[in-house]
Motif scaffolding. Structure first.
Motif, mmCIF file in Angstrom:
data_model
loop_
_atom_site.group_PDB
_atom_site.id
_atom_site.type_symbol
_atom_site.label_atom_id
_atom_site.label_comp_id
_atom_site.label_asym_id
_atom_site.label_seq_id
_atom_site.Cartn_x
_atom_site.Cartn_y
_atom_site.Cartn_z
ATOM 1 N N ALA A 1 -1.433 2.699 6.387
ATOM 2 C CA ALA A 1 -0.438 1.727 5.922
ATOM 3 C C ALA A 1 0.812 1.769 6.807
ATOM 4 C CB ALA A 1 -0.067 2.005 4.469
ATOM 5 N N GLU B 1 0.831 -1.210 0.000
ATOM 6 C CA GLU B 1 0.000 0.000 0.000
ATOM 7 C C GLU B 1 0.866 1.260 0.000
ATOM 8 O OE1 GLU B 1 -3.428 0.343 -0.125
ATOM 9 O OE2 GLU B 1 -3.394 -1.793 -0.585
ATOM 10 N N ALA C 1 -4.584 2.258 -4.334
ATOM 11 C CA ALA C 1 -4.396 2.097 -2.897
ATOM 12 C C ALA C 1 -5.741 1.915 -2.197
ATOM 13 C CB ALA C 1 -3.670 3.314 -2.333
ATOM 14 N N LYS C 2 -5.822 0.912 -1.322
ATOM 15 C CA LYS C 2 -7.044 0.671 -0.557
ATOM 16 C C LYS C 2 -6.981 1.351 0.810
ATOM 17 C CE LYS C 2 -6.312 -3.708 -1.003
ATOM 18 N NZ LYS C 2 -6.392 -5.182 -0.839
ATOM 19 N N TRP C 3 -5.760 1.623 1.268
ATOM 20 C CA TRP C 3 -5.558 2.257 2.572
ATOM 21 C C TRP C 3 -4.987 3.655 2.393
ATOM 22 C CZ3 TRP C 3 -2.406 -2.206 5.312
ATOM 23 C CH2 TRP C 3 -3.217 -3.346 5.423
#
Length: 347
Positions: A203, A48, A196-198
């Motif tokens: 992260a 991330e 990016a998911k976070w």
């Protein structure tokens, strides 16, 4: 990854076990099961962060934190003076990556796709570098096994430091080679770049917290090694060669297999060979440097560890040299791994 996250329940269980003085065998098992998902979270957090830092710094972070779990475990083993376990884990990581991980990836990928192809140019560079690294590890052992014992007193430890320095310099040069001067060789056309998911803060926080908890779990694990091996009749070599590498790299191993099943064999091979290179060129030298704080550790492997290392690298080079793989080649690699594991079990 979701299945691995279920194992997070073993974090409080392992802390409770340590506090309540459970048997060393149970503490070892609980700590091992807790480390596996934590290592996965470290890898996910690093991935991330790479979305925000860019591909070059992201690649460096992945290279640095790829084997951080095993480095932490080995550090605590080093502090306890368990040099046999530390050296066995170095050898075991390389053997596990080039035989178990690569073999399993070829099997699962090969059962779904008749023939899988990967970047032959990258493999040639990685294979020759891996062969050099193993030769570098072999020279000190051959030196000590052929020179008279009385002549080793003043030069023995210094040789390990010299080899470690050379290995570390080669590691830095290999990063420069792959990220700057010859990055075109490593450029692979990935269909899905992803997003990016976070957030960056999340992260970094996950990476820091996971690292801290792994440090505690590693201390639990290492403190239980000696009493656990005595009670179960296992050798320290088996724990170092087989168990610790599997525990430390379980998340990375599962990623390689998943990539192979998606027909992304380039990524799977890169994980297997790249992780082996990081162990020899980065983790091993760092452990030698850290040992100078406590009791200096040499990187002298016993004869069977050396033979297992050399055989593993040679067969992996042979199988991957044509840029293609199938399930039968995977079976061959896995068979060699099982034979080596069985040999260390009865050692």
């Amino acid at each position: 990854m979701k299945i691995l996250n279920l194992l997070l329940i073993f974090i409080p269980i392992s802390f409770l076990g340590e506090f309540m003085h459970f048997s060393p065998t149970l503490i070892f098992i609980f700590a091992a099961l807790a480390i596996i998902p934590l290592a996965g979270l470290m890898g996910e957090a690093t991935e991330e962060i790479s979305f925000y830092s860019g591909p070059k710094l992201g690649g460096f972070l992945n290279a640095t934190f790829g084997n951080a779990t095993e480095l932490i475990i080995s550090f605590f083993a080093l502090r306890e003076g368990l040099f046999d376990v530390v050296k066995a884990s170095i050898a075991g990581s390389v053997i596990g990556n080039v035989l178990l991980v690569l073999g399993a990836s070829m099997i699962f990928g090969g059962l779904k796709f008749k023939t899988q192809r990967f970047n032959k140019r990258v493999i040639e560079v990685s294979s020759s570098m891996l062969l050099f690294a193993v030769i570098g590890l072999s020279v000190p052992a051959i030196f000590t096994h052929t020179v008279k014992t009385e002549l080793l007193n003043t030069k023995y430890e210094g040789l390990s430091v010299v080899v470690a320095v050379v290995m570390f310099i080669i590691y830095l040069l290999s990063l420069y080679f792959s990220f700057y001067t010859h990055k075109d060789i490593y450029s692979v056309d990935h269909e899905e770049e992803g997003e990016a998911k976070w957030s960056l803060k999340k992260a970094v926080a996950v990476l820091v917290i996971a690292t801290v908890i792994i440090a505690f779990e590693s201390e639990f694990l290492v403190s239980a090694v000696e009493p656990m091996t005595e009670s179960l009749g296992l050798s320290k070599f088996f724990v170092g060669i087989i168990l610790i590498p599997i525990i430390g790299n379980a998340a990375e191993h599962s990623t390689a297999i998943i990539m192979a099943m998606k027909n992304k064999m380039d990524v799977a091979v890169e994980i297997a060979l790249g992780s082996s290179l990081q162990i020899i060129l980065f983790v091993a030298p760092v452990l030698v440097f850290l040992s100078l704080i406590f009791t200096p550790m040499s990187i002298i492997f016993n004869e069977f560890e050396l033979i297992a290392l050399i055989v593993s690298v040679l067969i992996a080079n042979r199988v991957s040299s044509d840029g293609e793989s199938n399930w039968l080649e995977g079976v061959q690699l896995l068979a060699v791994y099982i034979i080596i594991a069985a040999s260390f079990l009865i050692l």
